[in-house]
Design an enzyme around this catalytic site. Structure first.
Site, PDB file in Angstrom:
ATOM      1  N   LYS B  94       0.852  -1.193   0.000  1.00 32.89           N
ATOM      2  CA  LYS B  94       0.000   0.000   0.000  1.00 32.89           C
ATOM      3  C   LYS B  94       0.890   1.246   0.000  1.00 32.89           C
ATOM      4  O   LYS B  94       1.867   1.317   0.757  1.00 32.89           O
ATOM      5  CB  LYS B  94      -0.893  -0.018   1.245  1.00 32.89           C
ATOM      6  CG  LYS B  94      -1.973   1.062   1.272  1.00 32.89           C
ATOM      7  CD  LYS B  94      -2.781   0.966   2.580  1.00 32.89           C
ATOM      8  CE  LYS B  94      -3.973   1.905   2.589  1.00 32.89           C
ATOM      9  NZ  LYS B  94      -4.736   1.809   3.855  1.00 32.89           N
ATOM     10  N   SER B 169      -9.711   2.261   2.846  1.00 36.92           N
ATOM     11  CA  SER B 169      -8.803   2.963   1.954  1.00 36.92           C
ATOM     12  C   SER B 169      -7.905   2.034   1.140  1.00 36.92           C
ATOM     13  O   SER B 169      -7.391   2.440   0.105  1.00 36.92           O
ATOM     14  CB  SER B 169      -7.904   3.895   2.761  1.00 36.92           C
ATOM     15  OG  SER B 169      -7.066   3.160   3.645  1.00 36.92           O
ATOM     16  N   SER B 193      -9.753  -0.234   6.939  1.00 37.77           N
ATOM     17  CA  SER B 193      -9.148  -0.079   5.606  1.00 37.77           C
ATOM     18  C   SER B 193      -8.488  -1.328   5.042  1.00 37.77           C
ATOM     19  O   SER B 193      -8.137  -1.362   3.866  1.00 37.77           O
ATOM     20  CB  SER B 193      -8.123   1.057   5.618  1.00 37.77           C
ATOM     21  OG  SER B 193      -8.781   2.296   5.696  1.00 37.77           O
TER      22      SER B 193
END
Lengths: 502, 523
Positions: B94, B169, B193
């Site tokens: 990420k 996210s 997330s």
């Protein structure tokens, strides 16, 4: 820059009662920074003692420096504070480029040390107790240099340079409670308080304690109230007063300025003031108001600092003797008068005298050398007496040479010069410079005969019992031997020659 | 998982293997890491134009690490013996986690082009394990969002339906794994997330216990809630990855000293006989899509059949969790994001006119560099921490946090593991909730309590909702430090469900059309 009106100090004191408060920042001399492993070193090339944590790069986290916590606890204990069993850091949020994260990690409502006091001895021996509100840990900000403007301030500057070497240096901020009742001695107390704090942290070995380097920085709060009024007046905070003398002067100036404002019927503005050493006055900084909202909240990246009682007691056991107590003990041990001792302290040679005595000299001999010879030379060379290059061992050796009659006092000062010139140990210098006292009586007797012949009237007086006249003959002999004779021996020989009982 | 026979060991077959299967084949030298890594790079080149899971593809370095592993294996001896089990298995990261050698953007314009001078601790661990890093995945800006639509670099699309959101996210990491662009990925979970994207993409996502994985180098959103964790296609793969990235870190003083070294064993020996599994009354039913409820109930039945006892627990204070979360999180955000000011790194914007003061440069940079959602949370948090409001907002929210922890304590006194749907709905359409922040925030209602209490949470695929055919996630929660328990129960439920489906859920995902066949390359 407008000049503020002031009242005379005496008039200010007649009308008003000053209340003081101090925030003293002490930079700790830990190897690494408060929250990072970067070196804590003064004076290096800008932005070399930094890592990603000090620069506030994305993703970094702080880790508390245990040595800094230990130093903070020691400071707290030396200030007779209570030590919190657990305490937390908080974030003080404000945007300014000297703070890389745009918040300062500081303690807020949970200081590591709180509720202490410090007894301050004034010049005349009066002891004044200053209550300590708290001593808390925080990190220093980077150093900004504003370029291009006339004032060196950010206003009007073309650009600013920032050095983050200082960013993250561990600080302990010591905050007093309001100090009441100092009256006209407020400026003196201010100086003595900061001096005492500086001495304590130096004595603890937790700070280099050099005010000129900013290791100890003082913010002085001053307010006035009419005599008899209980409620405090509105205060001003004079920032970064960075010498002991400046602390005294700044407090005195602010008292005089406040008094003039109050006298004119105007309110005091609660504000930050800047101290100017050149004009010995302050000017207005930014106004403190409700607009300064630092939005403190507990630092979520750090776990609470835990100071177990065992650890605190271990540290308490390692504390050195408090400076004030030590001074009392040393004065008593050495048998100096109050005046003699104060001179020794003010000259900054107390430690050197203690070491010299420990090396084998008597208290009086040690004082004679340090105060009589070394302090003056150090002043001329513009260095600290202890840094001049005279070791306690040198003094002990010099004194022994005198006591053994090998040299006299006058020669000893020449030997000292030799030591400072790097010519070697005292005994070597005596040898090299040919300074030994003339102990062969032959040349002395010749000189005595010559002196007696030159002053027959004096010789006659001595024979007649007027022994005090002997000085003139001794003087003549010393002159003839260029001071290398032992004056005591010369006296004996003169008396023997004249057949007079000494 | 069904075993593939050797004829399926072509590129298309390789990318569908789990990380554990790949690891076994690499160890047996049936395939090379370069073959595996290249297969994934080819897949990225083929489908990421549609999915937009990657912000940066790390072709050269990934292949170099793969070649290094292959060389060590080929040479044999002690060095080969000492290779980590996952050595040579590629992974996506990420783009909130900083990496040397690749840009890190946090999905924000304000960090466009920024290269970190240091590696996050988890990246150091991936490098030590010699796992090739395929690239950096898309996310909502600074991890703020539940759809990846708040990325400054365009939304990621759900491989199950390209018109739908992949969650957020960490939509990039979840979509990359779901689209077979990576076998594993790292995510971060502040309010869900990792788990919510896992739920809506049919993948596995684990938020470890707070402190189980170092946060050093994960760009902080809300420090007291953030946690790095694994994203994968199987429960075992997440356990394998958590053991790589976990453990105490002297650079993160909130990291735990527990070793967490029993996770893989727990996933391999899954067993729920005699375990009490608690349904959280407040986290299902009203407000949850019917198809989500159906799949949730189906999982409960399977667990019961496998020997678990299902009990109901109540967590009455959960109704305040979302409100408290949206005070604590923005408060920390307002402070954590203060450093993005254009002074030391990243974007710098000068004001268009007027004097060039530091305040005005900072303001212009932040105005241009941050997106609407980030600004919304900074403003919220600044307000919540203001003098005079602190006690009412931040202070009260912290009290709620304590109440939520107590609710969990009481619940775990009655059950070994708690269970709920991961998200109230399946993936919604891109744009559907973009103008309604509150509706977007409600997506995290079931995941937020775990962050507030610091406990671990695992989301695994629970099947497809009847009404829209989209994946549903099942969330398992355990007490702090009991991450192993989640892998144990998760592995059992996964195998029961896969038995029912006749294979992994992702096998049912529609095929993505090829847009390109060229390999690698940064996009």
């Amino acid at each position: 820059m407008s000049v503020d009106a002031t009242l005379s100090f005496e008039e200010a004191m007649e009308k008003y009662d000053p209340v003081l408060g101090f925030e003293v920042h002490v930079e700790l001399n830990t190897k690494t920074k408060m929250f990072s492993s970067a070196p804590n070193v003064f004076g290096d090339e800008p932005n070399t003692n930094v890592n990603e944590v000090d620069l506030g790069m994305p993703g970094v986290l702080p880790v508390v420096n245990k040595a800094a916590v230990e130093s903070s606890i020691k400071i707290g204990l030396a200030l007779n504070c209570k030590i919190a069993e657990t305490c937390r850091f908080a974030r003080k949020n404000y945007f300014y480029p000297d703070t890389p994260k745009n918040f300062q990690t500081s303690q807020y409502d949970e200081p590591i040390a709180y509720d202490g006091y410090l007894d301050i001895e004034l010049e005349d021996g009066t002891v004044f107790r200053v209550e300590i509100e708290r001593a808390h840990m925080e990190e220093d900000a980077g150093k900004l240099t504003h370029m291009g403007g006339a004032s060196g301030r950010i206003q009007g500057a073309d650009y600013s340079l920032v050095d983050y070497n200082r960013s993250g240096v561990p600080l302990v901020e010591i905050v007093t409670k309001p100090i009441e009742g100092a009256g006209s001695r407020a400026p003196e107390l201010a100086k003595a308080y900061v001096a005492a704090v500086r001495e304590i942290v130096k004595n603890l070995g937790v700070s280099d304690a050099k005010m000129e380097r900013g290791n100890v920085r003082c913010d002085a709060n001053v307010s006035l109230r009419p005599h008899g009024q209980e409620r405090f007046g509105i205060r001003s905070e004079t920032k970064n007063v960075n010498s002991l003398r400046a602390v005294e002067h700044a407090v005195r100036y602010e008292i005089q300025r406040h008094a003039a404002v109050l006298d004119s019927g105007q309110p005091i503005i609660q504000e930050t003031r800047h101290w100017h050493e050149d004009t010995r006055s302050t000017t207005s900084g930014r106004e403190k108001s409700d607009a300064d909202d630092y939005r403190y909240f507990p630092e979520p990246d750090l776990v609470p600092v835990v100071a177990s009682r065992e650890w605190v007691e271990e540290l308490r056991a390692t504390l050195p003797e408090p400076p004030a107590e030590r001074r009392k003990r040393l004065q008593a041990d050495w048998g100096y008068s109050d005046l003699e001792f104060r001179d020794v302290v003010n000259a900054g040679v107390m430690d050197s005298i203690e070491e010299t005595i420990a090396a084998g000299a008597s208290a009086d001999v040690a004082r004679k050398w340090w105060m009589g010879e070394i302090v003056g030379r150090a002043k001329a060379a513009d260095v600290d007496p202890a840094e001049l290059g005279v070791t306690p061992q040198v003094i002990v050796e010099l004194n022994k040479l005198i006591e053994d009659g090998k040299i006299n006092n006058k020669m000893a000062t020449q030997v000292l010069d030799g030591v400072l010139a790097g010519e070697g140990a005292p005994a070597e210098i005596v040898e090299k410079r040919g300074l030994a006292v003339v102990s062969d009586d032959g040349p002395l007797l010749e000189a005595i005969d010559a002196a007696l012949a030159a002053q027959p009237d004096v010789a006659e007086k001595i024979r007649g019992g007027k022994l005090q006249a002997i000085g003139a003959i001794v003087g003549g002999v010393m002159k003839a031997t260029r001071g290398q004779a032992d004056a005591g021996r010369v006296r004996e020989l003169i008396l023997a020659k004249l057949g007079v009982e000494g | 998982m069904t075993e593939l026979n050797s004829t399926e060991l072509n590129s298309a077959g390789l990318i569908r293997l789990s990380a554990a299967q790949l690891a076994a084949k690499l160890a047996a030298r049936e395939v090379t890491s370069v073959e595996v890594t290249q297969a994934y790079l080819d897949r990225i080149a083929a489908v990421d134009g549609q999915v937009n899971a990657f912000l940066h593809v790390n072709t050269e370095e990934a292949l170099a690490v793969a070649a290094e592993v292959d060389a060590i294996r080929a040479a044999g001896g002690a060095a080969a013996e000492e290779l980590h089990e996952l050595a040579g298995v590629p992974i996506a990261v990420k783009d909130l986690i900083v990496t040397i050698g690749q840009p890190t953007t946090a999905g924000s314009r304000i960090l466009e082009g920024w290269h970190s001078p240091y590696d996050a601790t988890v990246i150091k661990k991936l490098r030590a394990a010699k796992m090739p890093i395929l690239g950096k995945t898309n996310l909502d800006e600074f991890a703020m969002g539940s759809s990846t639509e708040h990325s400054a670099y365009g939304p990621t699309r759900n491989p199950w339906d390209l018109d739908r959101i992949p969650g957020g996210s960490g939509g990039g990491s979840a979509a990359a794994v779901a689209a077979f662009e990576a076998p594993l990925a790292l995510g971060t979970d502040t309010g869900g997330s990792i788990r919510q994207p896992g739920a809506v993409t049919g993948t596995v996502g684990m938020k470890p216990t707070y402190g189980a994985v170092s946060r050093y180098g994960a760009i902080a959103m809300a420090s007291s809630l953030d946690q790095i964790g694994p994203v994968s296609r199987t429960v075992l793969d997440s356990a394998l990855l958590q053991e790589v990235i976990g453990g105490h870190d002297p650079f993160d003083s909130t990291s735990l000293t527990d070793p967490f070294d029993n996770l893989v064993a727990a996933a391999r020996t899954g067993n729920v006989t005699g375990m009490k599994i608690g349904i959280i009354k407040e986290l299902h039913g009203e407000g949850y899509q019917a198809g989500v409820e159906n799949r949730f109930n189906e999982s409960l039945e399977l667990l019961k059949e496998a020997g678990a006892e299902i009990v109901e627990v109540s967590c009455p204070n959960f109704k305040y969790a979302l409100g408290a979360y949206y005070l604590i999180m923005p408060s920390e955000v307002s402070s954590n994001l203060a450093k993005f000011d254009g002074v030391r790194f990243g974007m710098r914007v000068l004001p268009k006119d007027g004097p060039l003061t530091i305040e005005r440069v900072m303001a212009a940079t932040r105005a241009a560099g941050f997106g609407a959602e980030v600004k919304r949370r900074i403003i919220l948090g600044t307000y919540a921490l203001s003098a005079g409001y602190y006690d009412a907002y931040y202070g009260s929210a912290q009290k709620v946090r304590t109440l939520i922890q107590r609710d969990f304590d009481a619940a775990f006194a009655q059950a070994d593991v708690l269970i709920s749907p991961t998200a109230p709905t399946t993936a919604f359409k891109l744009g559907e909730k973009l103008d309604d922040p509150l509706a977007m925030y409600l997506n995290d209602v079931a995941t937020i309590p775990a962050n507030m209490a610091g406990i671990p949470g695992l989301s695994l695929p629970g099947g497809l909702a009847d009404e829209d055919g989209l994946p549903v996630g099942i969330q398992l929660l355990a007490p702090a430090r009991e991450d192993a328990r989640l892998y144990r129960v998760g592995a059992v439920l996964e195998s029961l469900l896969e038995e029912k489906w006749g294979g992994p859920l992702l096998a049912q995902a529609p095929a993505l059309g090829s847009t390109s066949t060229t390999a690698g390359g940064s996009n």
